[in-house]
Design an enzyme around this catalytic site. Structure first.
Site, PDB file in Angstrom:
ATOM      1  N   ASP A  60      49.681  33.015  42.079  1.00 46.88           N
ATOM      2  CA  ASP A  60      48.372  32.357  42.069  1.00 46.88           C
ATOM      3  C   ASP A  60      47.967  32.055  40.632  1.00 46.88           C
ATOM      4  O   ASP A  60      47.917  32.965  39.805  1.00 46.88           O
ATOM      5  CB  ASP A  60      47.329  33.272  42.723  1.00 46.88           C
ATOM      6  CG  ASP A  60      45.933  32.666  42.766  1.00 46.88           C
ATOM      7  OD1 ASP A  60      45.776  31.471  42.428  1.00 46.88           O
ATOM      8  OD2 ASP A  60      44.994  33.396  43.136  1.00 46.88           O
ATOM      9  N   SER A  90      38.234  33.079  46.716  1.00 43.72           N
ATOM     10  CA  SER A  90      38.332  31.922  45.842  1.00 43.72           C
ATOM     11  C   SER A  90      36.931  31.469  45.392  1.00 43.72           C
ATOM     12  O   SER A  90      36.204  32.255  44.784  1.00 43.72           O
ATOM     13  CB  SER A  90      39.106  30.802  46.539  1.00 43.72           C
ATOM     14  OG  SER A  90      39.511  29.828  45.631  1.00 43.72           O
ATOM     15  N   HIS A  92      47.851  32.027  46.653  1.00 46.10           N
ATOM     16  CA  HIS A  92      46.393  32.028  46.505  1.00 46.10           C
ATOM     17  C   HIS A  92      45.642  32.086  47.845  1.00 46.10           C
ATOM     18  O   HIS A  92      44.747  32.918  48.003  1.00 46.10           O
ATOM     19  CB  HIS A  92      45.959  30.795  45.711  1.00 46.10           C
ATOM     20  CG  HIS A  92      44.486  30.620  45.610  1.00 46.10           C
ATOM     21  ND1 HIS A  92      43.700  31.346  44.736  1.00 46.10           N
ATOM     22  CD2 HIS A  92      43.630  29.810  46.285  1.00 46.10           C
ATOM     23  CE1 HIS A  92      42.436  30.987  44.870  1.00 46.10           C
ATOM     24  NE2 HIS A  92      42.363  30.064  45.805  1.00 46.10           N
TER      25      HIS A  92
END
Length: 361
Positions: free
Chosen positions: A296, A200, A326
């Site tokens: 996601d 991320s 995610h």
């Protein structure tokens, strides 16, 4: 006798894992009465263990990230990541460090798959958390798993978070930690080059670090391992629109995370060190494995970046884990599919390092 906070973390992670497993193992009609019908979108069916976690998150998480609830969001994000990561996985050796940077020391933790004088390749890991939460505890288990599965020595760092520190503060800490790690390879038991990885927000900074290393003449990472990377702060994609609500990471979260990270300076959104897909030249970057999640909002950004790398002549494989959410790297303690996804990535890392000509025993 005072209670050790780490024992509470371990107890909570173990209890969370047991609870998710119990619900997941219930007969389908009973499980669905708790979590709802299986979620299917565009032919993708959400992993039922992840659906249990998603339902629990609906009850516990703040409504959305705002300027006023950063502390609350941090508490939720950090605790849920630790709980989802599960009980501590076995690792040969762990050591904590205080790593000097030009703006002050940061925390680091080394994960070794071997002991004594044995050497392995190295990996710098950058945790995710929307640039506002996450630390070396939230991502400890994914680092342990990668270290053992890929036979690499992993250094995880806790860079400074926003909104207290804004771009490029954390990026420069990554740079300084990178040079510190290279200067101490012998002490850390590392041979050959060092790869970089992140998830991320950490994956965004890992991509950017590779670009900076190439352009500024630093030691170039031997490989880049990117989990669910946000690579474009400007464009709207199908996945961002389709999964903007109800799948852990919301549209409002994404907007506020960028606002925090950039200190409200919208002119930075198109900066290639923020949106690396906008870099005019992606050639000469390290080979990459990009892992995306089917459910996601950031899915399409990671895959678009992988395709852009390919067009620039970089060797890259893009692996969509269609059943996952995610934050799957923080769900390896509760989801078989999440563990499998990280295992695939660790295998790609090991092969990528070997292809770069670095010895892997």
């Amino acid at each position: 006798m005072p209670i050790d906070p780490k024992s509470l973390i371990g107890f909570g992670a173990e209890a969370t894992s047991r609870s998710v497993k119990r619900v997941s193992n219930l007969p389908a009609p009973i499980r669905q009465a708790i979590t709802g019908d299986p979620i299917e979108i565009d032919g993708q069916v959400l992993d039922h263990e992840s659906q249990v976690v998603l339902k629990a998150g609906e009850w516990a998480r703040p409504d959305t990230l705002t300027p006023d609830n950063v502390a609350e969001f941090r508490l939720f994000g950090n605790s849920s990541a630790i709980m989802g990561g599960g009980s501590p996985l076995p690792i040969a050796e762990e050591r904590n460090f205080s790593i000097p940077t030009q703006t002050g020391p940061i925390e680091g933790r080394l994960y070794r798959p071997v002991t004594g004088d044995a050497v392995t390749p190295g990996l710098l890991y950058l945790h995710g958390g929307s640039w506002i939460f996450g630390n070396i505890d939230t991502h400890a288990n994914v680092c342990r798993m990668i270290a053992m599965a890929a036979n690499v020595t992993v250094l995880a760092i806790h860079y400074s978070l926003s909104p207290e520190r804004v771009f490029p503060f954390a990026l420069n800490e990554v740079r300084d930690a990178w040079h510190w790690m290279h200067a101490r390879k012998d002490e850390l038991g590392i041979t050959g080059g060092i790869a970089i990885a992140g998830d991320s927000a950490g994956a965004n900074m890992a991509t950017v670090h590779c670009i900076r290393a190439r352009d500024e003449g630093w030691p170039t990472p031997s490989f880049q391992l990117l989990f669910v990377p946000p690579t474009d702060m400007v464009s709207m994609t199908y996945s961002r629109e389709r999964f903007k609500e109800g799948f852990f990471l919301t549209e409002a979260d994404l907007v506020q995370a960028a606002e925090n990270y950039l200190g409200g300076d919208h002119s930075l959104l198109t900066n290639p060190l923020v949106s690396p897909i906008l870099c005019e030249n992606l050639s000469g970057l390290p080979s990459a494995h990009i892992a995306t999640a089917g459910f996601d909002p950031l899915r399409d950004y990671g895959e678009a970046y992988g395709n852009a790398l390919r067009e620039a002549g970089v060797q890259v494989d893009i692996c969509r884990h269609a059943t996952l959410l995610h934050p799957f790297v923080n769900l390896i303690g509760v989801s078989h599919a999440a563990r499998e996804a990280v295992a695939v990535a660790a295998g790609a890392l090991r092969m990528g390092i070997a292809s770069a000509g670095i010895y892997v025993p």
